[in-house]
Scaffold this motif. Structure first.
Motif, short mmCIF file in Angstrom:
data_model
loop_
_atom_site.label_atom_id
_atom_site.label_comp_id
_atom_site.label_asym_id
_atom_site.label_seq_id
_atom_site.Cartn_x
_atom_site.Cartn_y
_atom_site.Cartn_z
N ASP A 34 45.96 50.63 79.91
CA ASP A 34 47.32 51.09 80.04
C ASP A 34 48.42 50.14 80.31
O ASP A 34 49.48 50.93 79.46
N HIS A 35 48.86 49.71 81.04
CA HIS A 35 49.35 48.34 81.31
C HIS A 35 50.16 47.62 79.61
O HIS A 35 51.25 47.37 79.43
N ILE A 36 48.91 47.22 78.80
CA ILE A 36 49.35 46.18 78.07
C ILE A 36 49.23 47.58 76.85
O ILE A 36 49.89 46.84 75.86
N PHE A 37 48.55 48.17 76.33
CA PHE A 37 48.83 48.96 75.19
C PHE A 37 49.29 49.99 74.86
O PHE A 37 49.60 50.57 73.99
N GLU A 46 58.09 57.49 79.28
CA GLU A 46 56.84 57.66 80.45
C GLU A 46 56.20 56.57 79.52
O GLU A 46 55.97 57.16 78.51
N PRO A 47 55.56 55.73 79.37
CA PRO A 47 53.92 55.11 78.85
C PRO A 47 52.97 55.98 78.68
O PRO A 47 52.75 56.94 79.39
N ILE A 48 52.23 56.52 77.74
CA ILE A 48 51.41 57.21 77.39
C ILE A 48 50.14 56.91 77.51
O ILE A 48 49.31 56.28 76.40
N GLU A 49 49.08 57.02 78.73
CA GLU A 49 48.35 56.70 79.08
C GLU A 49 47.02 56.94 78.79
O GLU A 49 47.13 57.75 77.70
N SER A 50 45.92 56.01 79.00
CA SER A 50 45.10 56.47 77.19
C SER A 50 43.79 57.58 78.09
O SER A 50 43.14 58.43 77.40
N ASP A 51 44.75 58.45 78.96
CA ASP A 51 43.92 59.62 79.29
C ASP A 51 44.95 60.73 78.94
O ASP A 51 43.99 62.09 79.17
N HIS A 61 56.24 57.85 68.58
CA HIS A 61 55.24 58.69 70.37
C HIS A 61 55.22 59.39 70.61
O HIS A 61 56.59 59.60 71.75
N TRP A 62 55.25 59.78 71.26
CA TRP A 62 54.84 61.67 72.32
C TRP A 62 54.24 61.90 72.96
O TRP A 62 52.93 61.95 71.99
N HIS A 63 54.61 62.28 74.53
CA HIS A 63 52.96 62.81 75.29
C HIS A 63 53.21 64.38 74.14
O HIS A 63 53.47 64.35 73.94
N GLU A 64 51.63 65.01 74.65
CA GLU A 64 51.92 66.11 73.98
C GLU A 64 52.60 67.31 74.63
O GLU A 64 53.09 67.35 74.10
N GLY A 65 52.72 67.34 75.79
CA GLY A 65 53.79 68.36 76.03
C GLY A 65 55.15 68.00 75.65
O GLY A 65 56.37 68.80 76.14
N CYS A 66 55.92 66.07 75.54
CA CYS A 66 56.45 65.93 74.86
C CYS A 66 56.75 66.06 73.82
O CYS A 66 58.79 66.39 73.18
#
Length: 285
Positions: A34-37, A46-51, A61-66
Motif C-alpha cells: 500500500d505504501h509503495i504502489f 487518499e491512497p487506494i489500498e489493496s483491500d 483513479h478513484w475509490h469505488e465510493g468516490c
C-alpha cells in the motif's frame, strides 16, 4: 528439515502465515504494498489500498465510493458517464449542461443522436422539417423565411416570384422595376444588354437603359456644347422654344455672362444678354 524463507520484498519481514500481495512476481506485505504502489484517489486524495477497489479512467483513479457524478453526486459505478473539462458527469447532467437544445421543441439533443445545424441553431433530425409539408428536410436544399424553413418545392408553391425575363423562380434578392421582378443577372440594358443591378440607369417607354445607351439614343443635346443633357443628380438645364442648354452653358453669345435667371434676347440662333442684344440690333440697323 529446511525451512523455506518467504519474506516481503521491501521490508524483508517474513510473510509465512500472513496476507501478502504479489507485484511483478515479487511478494510484498500489505503495508509495504500500500505504501509503495497505491494510487491516490482523485476525489478524496487518499491512497487506494489493496483491500479497496481501484476504479481507473484515463490514468486517473478513484475509490469505488468516490466515483461519482461531480454535479448530482450519484454513483457512476457500472453506469454510463461522460467527461467535461476533467469532470465526470452522468449522462443526464452531461446532457443538461453540455448538450445542445432543439430550436423547435426546446428539448435536449442527446449525445450520440443526430442533430441538424442551420444558421447557428440546432434541431433534432425529426424536428427539422418543412414549415408547409412538415416533411424532414435533412440535407436537402432549403429556403429560409421569417416564418420558417421550407423545402424548395413548397417555397415555390407558396411564395416564389418569377423573373420577368427568364420566367424562372426568384428564390432570393432580385430587382424590382415598374412593379415587375428580375433576377439580378437578368436585369439588362435594353440597348447593349449589360447588367444594370449595380449600375445607374434610366427608363424609356418602360424599358431600362444604361446611361451610355440612354444618352446616345434619347438624350437631348445642348445647343451650346452639343453634349447630352441628362438631368442626373439634380443637374439643371434651360429650355427655350425647341432648344436646350446646360445651365452652365446658358451664356451670352458675345460677352459669355451667364443668362440663368436673367432676361435675354435672341437673334437668329444666338442668345444675348440685354446689353449685347441691344448692341447687336443696333449694328444690324
Amino acid at each position: 528439515m529446511t525451512t523455506v524463507q518467504f519474506d516481503c520484498q521491501y521490508c524483508t519481514v517474513s510473510l509465512l502465515g500472513k496476507k501478502y500481495v504479489l507485484k511483478d512476481d515479487n511478494p510484498y506485505c500489505v503495508s509495504c504494498y500500500d505504501h509503495i504502489f497505491s494510487n491516490y484517489c482523485e476525489e478524496c486524495k487518499e491512497p487506494i489500498e489493496s483491500d479497496s477497489k481501484d476504479l481507473c479512467y484515463k490514468d486517473r483513479h478513484w475509490h469505488e465510493g468516490c466515483f461519482k457524478c461531480t454535479k448530482c453526486n450519484h454513483s457512476l459505478v457500472e453506469k454510463p458517464f461522460a467527461a467535461k473539462d476533467e469532470r465526470l458527469l452522468c449522462t443526464d447532467c452531461y446532457s443538461n449542461e453540455c448538450s445542445s437544445r432543439c430550436f423547435h421543441c426546446k428539448k435536449t439533443i442527446m449525445p450520440g443522436s443526430r442533430k441538424m445545424e442551420f444558421k447557428g441553431n440546432y434541431w433534432h433530425e425529426t424536428c427539422f422539417v418543412c414549415e408547409h409539408c412538415r416533411q424532414p428536410i435533412g440535407t436537402k436544399p432549403l429556403i429560409s423565411k421569417e416564418s420558417g424553413n421550407y423545402c424548395v418545392l413548397c417555397f415555390e408553391k407558396q411564395f416564389a416570384h418569377y423573373c420577368n425575363f427568364c420566367k424562372k423562380v426568384i428564390t432570393s434578392g432580385g430587382v424590382t422595376f415598374h412593379d415587375q421582378l428580375w433576377h439580378k443577372e437578368c436585369f439588362l440594358c435594353s440597348g447593349c444588354r449589360k447588367e444594370l443591378c449595380e449600375e445607374e440607369f434610366m427608363s424609356r417607354d418602360d424599358y431600362p437603359f444604361c446611361l451610355d445607351c440612354y444618352h446616345h439614343l434619347f438624350a437631348k443635346k445642348c445647343a451650346a456644347c452639343s453634349k447630352s443633357i441628362t438631368g442626373l443628380r439634380g443637374a439643371k438645364f434651360i429650355c427655350f422654344q425647341d432648344r436646350q442648354w446646360h445651365s452652365e452653358c446658358f451664356n451670352c453669345g458675345k460677352c459669355s455672362v451667364s443668362l440663368v435667371g436673367e432676361g435675354f434676347l435672341t437673334q437668329n440662333n444666338e442668345i444675348f444678354c440685354r446689353k449685347c442684344g441691344s448692341e447687336a440690333a443696333t449694328d444690324i440697323k
